[in-house]
Write a protein that holds these residues in place. Sequence first.
Motif: not given
Length: 440
Positions: A386-389
């Motif tokens: 994901s974008n955050k991970q």
Amino acid sequence: MINKKQIKTRETLQVKLLQFLNNFRETQSLPVYKFIQDICLGILKSKSVIMLQIAKQLNEPITVKKLCERFTRHLNKKPLGDKLQAEIIRHQCQGFDDETGIIVDESDIVKTKAKKMEGLQKVRDGSTGSHDQQGYALLNIIAYQAGSTGYEIKPISSDLIARNMELDSVSQIMEDRLVGIILASGNRGVTIFDRGFDNRNLFSFLHEHGLSYIIRSTGERSLIMDGCEQNFMAVAKTVKLDHTFNLQESGQQIKCGLTRVKLRLNPYPVKYPDTTDAWLIVAQFSPDASGRQGYFYFICDFPTQPYLTENAIMEKVLRMYRIRWKIEEVHRHIKQEYGWEKIQLKSYTRLKNMNQLLLLAMCYLYSLKKYAGVFLDAFPNLMKYSNKQWKQIYDFVYYRLSMLIEMCFATVTRYRLNPFAGKWLDNQQLKIPGLKNGGM
């Protein structure tokens, strides 16, 4: 639509496979070397160790039946697996240091419905804990090396074992593999064992060869302290837990202490026993989120690092034993993604050789983690969680790498593979049909 970065990544993966397999060419004849290339490519494409599925994925200009017959002739060669195992250890153990964890663990392959596979015996099913299933034992060793951007896992050895057909015991096979690792690595690294390996024969071996090791103790052996052999728990209770360590991941606190003890190497008590010195470490974990707490006992020694302080020894043991779980993740990954337990060959020799070829393919796959950032740039939808991970690509990213290899090699056909000599030549690379010059 395939962009230039994706085409370049596909080229790179093909070249890396050729370069990696070229390390194992010198000890094999040319027909065997070509067979090794075929099988490794087929395993990576099919994500299977079933010979028929591997043969179908290769799209060779001969029938699948004839291809399987050729594979069978090579798999029947008993020296094949032994040569590969020795070369894999030699190649994979380069670059070890004192912080490298060498993790040893036993596993199993359960063959519930198999009847005619040679060497079947009762094994412990790791999922249920029962011993009523037929199958084979596995002895696996991997290396763990931490880096500035995550860690790297190196598969080192894997032995498929039918105890009723082997001249050597599992412990003797393990010792042979560890001797090979000692010679290949210059006796660097720390060998890590779980409780099942807490036995006098192993301590004798470790003492004789001067290995640095960490063993989680069962707490059921006697220890020699102040010249007197005593019950394990009696000695453990004398250890003062006067050091505190905090675990960043779980927030738990560990109280820890250590003392120097001697271990009797003789199988039975004698007046003047053979002994070896070791550290006994007692660790008490504070309650976690679910309220669980308890004691851990470790027996360890670091003869290759005599300069370590007591505090450094405790910190090292607590830190390095936690990485032992990585070998369980490797077992799960290979069983889920490549159908390790679905292996179907009647001959014990073929089974062992196929297991070594699977290990070789996994050595290549696991070597690709250092390029995870490049793969993320080329295939963001596949590699990014994901974008955050997105930084999780530096963790256990091997499931994603399996998907990447399967996709990038989906249309690759090996018509002719020559050793890669550092130059791009038409007859020295895997071909991607439909793309000029194989996509170059």
